[in-house]
Design an enzyme around this catalytic site. Structure first.
Site, PDB file in Angstrom:
ATOM      1  N   ALA A  15       0.834  -1.200   0.000  1.00  0.00           N
ATOM      2  CA  ALA A  15       0.000   0.000   0.000  1.00  0.00           C
ATOM      3  C   ALA A  15       0.870   1.252   0.000  1.00  0.00           C
ATOM      4  O   ALA A  15       0.645   2.177  -0.789  1.00  0.00           O
ATOM      5  CB  ALA A  15      -0.936  -0.007   1.208  1.00  0.00           C
TER       6      ALA A  15
ATOM      7  N   LEU B 183       2.536   1.839  -3.308  1.00  0.00           N
ATOM      8  CA  LEU B 183       1.544   2.329  -4.265  1.00  0.00           C
ATOM      9  C   LEU B 183       1.298   3.822  -4.071  1.00  0.00           C
ATOM     10  O   LEU B 183       1.345   4.610  -5.025  1.00  0.00           O
ATOM     11  CB  LEU B 183       0.239   1.547  -4.108  1.00  0.00           C
ATOM     12  CG  LEU B 183      -0.953   2.063  -4.916  1.00  0.00           C
ATOM     13  CD1 LEU B 183      -0.715   1.861  -6.410  1.00  0.00           C
ATOM     14  CD2 LEU B 183      -2.227   1.354  -4.465  1.00  0.00           C
ATOM     15  N   TYR B 184       1.033   4.239  -2.849  1.00  0.00           N
ATOM     16  CA  TYR B 184       0.725   5.646  -2.595  1.00  0.00           C
ATOM     17  C   TYR B 184       1.907   6.555  -2.924  1.00  0.00           C
ATOM     18  O   TYR B 184       1.727   7.645  -3.477  1.00  0.00           O
ATOM     19  CB  TYR B 184       0.267   5.850  -1.152  1.00  0.00           C
ATOM     20  CG  TYR B 184      -0.973   5.046  -0.818  1.00  0.00           C
ATOM     21  CD1 TYR B 184      -1.999   4.883  -1.746  1.00  0.00           C
ATOM     22  CD2 TYR B 184      -1.114   4.434   0.421  1.00  0.00           C
ATOM     23  CE1 TYR B 184      -3.122   4.134  -1.446  1.00  0.00           C
ATOM     24  CE2 TYR B 184      -2.246   3.691   0.734  1.00  0.00           C
ATOM     25  CZ  TYR B 184      -3.240   3.546  -0.209  1.00  0.00           C
ATOM     26  OH  TYR B 184      -4.353   2.800   0.080  1.00  0.00           O
ATOM     27  N   ARG B 185       3.097   6.114  -2.617  1.00  0.00           N
ATOM     28  CA  ARG B 185       4.274   6.923  -2.955  1.00  0.00           C
ATOM     29  C   ARG B 185       4.462   6.991  -4.475  1.00  0.00           C
ATOM     30  O   ARG B 185       4.831   8.038  -5.010  1.00  0.00           O
ATOM     31  CB  ARG B 185       5.519   6.375  -2.275  1.00  0.00           C
ATOM     32  CG  ARG B 185       5.507   6.520  -0.761  1.00  0.00           C
ATOM     33  CD  ARG B 185       5.339   7.961  -0.327  1.00  0.00           C
ATOM     34  NE  ARG B 185       5.681   8.105   1.083  1.00  0.00           N
ATOM     35  CZ  ARG B 185       5.215   9.043   1.867  1.00  0.00           C
ATOM     36  NH1 ARG B 185       4.374   9.946   1.416  1.00  0.00           N
ATOM     37  NH2 ARG B 185       5.577   9.112   3.127  1.00  0.00           N
TER      38      ARG B 185
END
Length: 192
Positions: free
Chosen positions: A144, A147-149
């Site tokens: 997660a 992904l966000y980075r």
């Protein structure tokens, strides 16, 4: 697998599947899932609601994501708002889309489903900014977090505790709209 845009009634028709995927992805106990079922069912009526789902070729739900316009009077919004100073409130919450849930069944993780779902949600989102919360974790090991980075989310709050949850969360945000990305992240959404 195919990525589809969902209307509120589409999500409600598959609410049992949504709660099952949520439970598998988050590792939550059954009694907590029943509470979350009610919240999820109510969220579909919020302003700016947008949802996506990833379906297998036989119609099973492999993943889903949804969000809506974040605003005063909503529990998550008010919790985050209370922890921010005035300039941060003005920047992040004045015209914000909140990614409420984004989950993929553990057996289907690692194949780009979460990235396609997030890209599709952000493409459909209204607002100048987008916020989400995620449990604190090792940014190098957590899918997660990676992904966000990759989607250029930045820290808004770290080590934040929501009432009733003993885990620390990070509140992450980014500006909207998204700029074009390479074709491998393109959503390819189909209607239902």
């Amino acid at each position: 697998m195919r990525l589809v845009a969902w209307q509120p009634d589409d999500l409600l028709r598959r609410l049992d599947d949504v709660v099952a995927v949520y439970g598998e992805a988050m590792g939550y106990r059954q009694e907590l899932l029943q509470t979350r079922r009610g919240y999820i069912g109510a969220h579909v009526r919020r302003p700016g609601f947008r949802a996506v789902a990833t379906l297998t070729t036989d119609g099973r739900l492999a993943g889903f994501g949804y969000g809506y316009t974040s605003g005063p009077g909503q529990w998550w919004h008010d919790q985050v708002r209370s922890a921010l100073d005035d300039p941060a409130r003005d920047h992040w919450l004045s015209d914000c889309f909140e990614v409420v849930e984004l989950h993929v069944r553990p057996a289907a993780q690692g194949h780009g489903i979460g990235a396609r779902q997030l890209r599709a949600l952000l493409a459909m989102a209204d607002g100048k900014t987008v916020l989400l919360s995620t449990p604190e974790a090792d940014e190098q090991k957590s899918r997660a977090w990676r992904l966000y980075r990759r989607f250029e989310f930045v820290d808004v709050l770290r080590d934040f505790y929501f009432p009733g949850d003993e885990r620390a969360f990070a509140i992450l945000g980014r500006e909207l709209p998204m700029v074009d990305r390479p074709a491998e992240d393109a959503p390819g959404i189909v209607g239902i």
